[in-house]
Scaffold this active site. Structure first.
Site, PDB file in Angstrom:
ATOM      1  N   CYS A  83       0.847  -1.190   0.000  1.00 19.03           N
ATOM      2  CA  CYS A  83       0.000   0.000   0.000  1.00 19.03           C
ATOM      3  C   CYS A  83       0.888   1.248   0.000  1.00 19.03           C
ATOM      4  CB  CYS A  83      -0.908   0.000   1.229  1.00 19.03           C
ATOM      5  SG  CYS A  83      -2.298  -1.161   1.112  1.00 19.03           S
ATOM      6  N   HIS A 142      -5.852  -1.700  -2.080  1.00 18.69           N
ATOM      7  CA  HIS A 142      -5.561  -2.984  -1.436  1.00 18.69           C
ATOM      8  C   HIS A 142      -6.539  -4.077  -1.851  1.00 18.69           C
ATOM      9  CE1 HIS A 142      -3.792  -5.545   1.685  1.00 18.69           C
ATOM     10  NE2 HIS A 142      -5.019  -5.892   2.019  1.00 18.69           N
ATOM     11  N   HIS A 193      -2.664  -7.820  -1.475  1.00 16.41           N
ATOM     12  CA  HIS A 193      -2.632  -6.649  -2.342  1.00 16.41           C
ATOM     13  C   HIS A 193      -2.388  -7.099  -3.787  1.00 16.41           C
ATOM     14  CE1 HIS A 193      -1.962  -2.169  -2.518  1.00 16.41           C
ATOM     15  NE2 HIS A 193      -1.544  -2.537  -3.723  1.00 16.41           N
ATOM     16  N   HIS A 195      -0.810  -7.852  -6.965  1.00 20.01           N
ATOM     17  CA  HIS A 195       0.591  -7.772  -7.367  1.00 20.01           C
ATOM     18  C   HIS A 195       0.993  -9.040  -8.108  1.00 20.01           C
ATOM     19  CE1 HIS A 195       1.060 -10.422  -3.922  1.00 20.01           C
ATOM     20  NE2 HIS A 195       2.313 -10.659  -4.294  1.00 20.01           N
TER      21      HIS A 195
END
Length: 378
Positions: A83, A142, A193, A195
């Site tokens: 974040c 998030h 999150h 990614h």
């Protein structure tokens, strides 16, 4: 790389322990006045490179990265290191907002050193696991995902993947670059999150070695490229095709190993993401977005998956036979059931399918139709 690409270079920065951090922005446009903030954290020294040992029975290199036992594991949203940095939380990305950020993994499986030497592949052979591992954060939200972030953001991610493919692939000792995303706790993610990761291996991976061996044998017997013939076969059959674009086709493969498995293949021979043209990247972003939406639309809850970009290795006698393609797989075989790789699959590599590829393709097309109907009703 297509010389007509208009994407701007990323903004580069460095984290407190010396790791590289790059910011990529939507549309290739860096915000006016953007200066990457300094990382003010006090971090321990980076770990030494992991150990690489040769498995003579399998003919494969295995990396032992014991320091990864200490990596962050499913933290609360308030402690998420991906974040944006705020007054109450300093994470891996010092900026207070960003579009896409790429940085060296603090707990790498390979690296952080790079060198060109390669040990002999013999019984008892060992060496440092040089290479590089990077994290790519898809956005500051998030609870977002690539599917919810949309095709414009996916295009930025594709540009970042392409940039890193070219740059990492040029480093000493790197044999192959692999961008991938693990999504969902069922897959084993340690951060929720949105990614992905980018691995720069110090060798050509076993899966790629096997694919290139098959491609070379196919070339010897037919005079043609194997992936091109697979694409022609799937298009001719038609039952497993999900979408055909100008530059790409998505399909469930004839002999899919997993309950959900989709391949996304370019129509022309390209070895890596960095070789795609402007038009190809734009269409890819749109088609990949629709594919992710279809996968999530199969059930009432988001579907876990692994999405990996298979690219040509840097050095291989059959490198010219390799064609860039995405393989997206999920172990989800029903709303509340997962396929586990147990005895036959895990021990012997012999897969037994639970869902026929034709049934999986039909379910994905139905998901796409529902998505289209909802879009038209708005």
């Amino acid at each position: 790389m297509d010389q007509n690409l208009s994407q701007a270079e990323p903004v580069r920065s460095t984290l407190a322990d010396g790791r590289e951090l790059l910011y990529f922005f939507d549309g290739g446009k860096t915000p006016a006045g953007f200066i990457p903030p300094k990382d003010t954290r006090s971090l321990p020294a980076r770990p030494a490179s992991s150990d690489l040992r040769y498995d003579a029975l399998a003919g494969e290199w295995i990396s032992f990265a014991a320091h990864r036992q200490a990596r962050t594991h499913l933290p609360a949203a308030s402690d998420c290191p991906l974040c944006p940095t705020s007054a109450g939380m300093a994470g891996e990305i010092p900026a207070n907002t960003y579009d896409v950020a790429v940085f060296e993994n603090r707990f790498p499986s390979f690296g952080p050193e790079q060198h060109s030497g390669q040990g002999s592949a013999t019984l008892g052979a060992a060496q440092p696991a040089h290479g590089r591992c990077e994290v790519i954060a898809f956005g500051p939200g998030h609870t977002e995902s690539l599917a919810t972030l949309g095709s414009d953001r996916i295009r930025t991610v594709i540009d970042a993947w392409a940039h890193r493919t070219a740059e990492l692939g040029a480093m000493d000792g790197v044999g192959q670059v692999f961008p991938f995303e693990n999504r969902g706790a069922e897959i084993g993610v340690t951060l929720h999150h949105p990614h992905g990761q980018i691995y720069a291996y110090p060798y050509t991976t076993p899966r790629t070695e096997n694919q290139l061996a098959r491609a070379a044998a196919h070339r010897a017997s037919t005079g043609r490229n194997l992936m091109a013939d697979i694409l022609d076969f799937e298009i001719s059959d038609g039952r497993r095709i999900l979408e055909r674009g100008t530059h790409f086709t998505t399909f469930v493969p004839f002999a899919a190993r997993m309950p959900i498995e989709v391949h996304l293949v370019p129509h022309r021979q390209v070895g890596g993401l960095d070789e795609l043209s402007e038009a190809e990247r734009t269409e890819l972003a749109e088609m990949y977005h629709r594919l992710l939406q279809c996968v999530d639309g199969l059930y009432s809850t988001d579907t876990p998956y692994i999405a990996g970009w298979h690219q040509a290795p840097r050095f291989h006698e059959h490198r010219s036979e390799a064609r860039l393609h995405l393989q997206l797989t999920s172990p989800r075989r029903a709303a509340n059931k997962l396929k586990y790789l147990a005895g036959s699959e895990a021990a012997m590599g012999a897969f037994i399918g639970d869902v026929t590829p034709e049934a999986a393709a039909a379910a994905l097309r139905e998901s796409a139709a529902r998505l289209q109907n909802r879009t038209e009703e708005k």
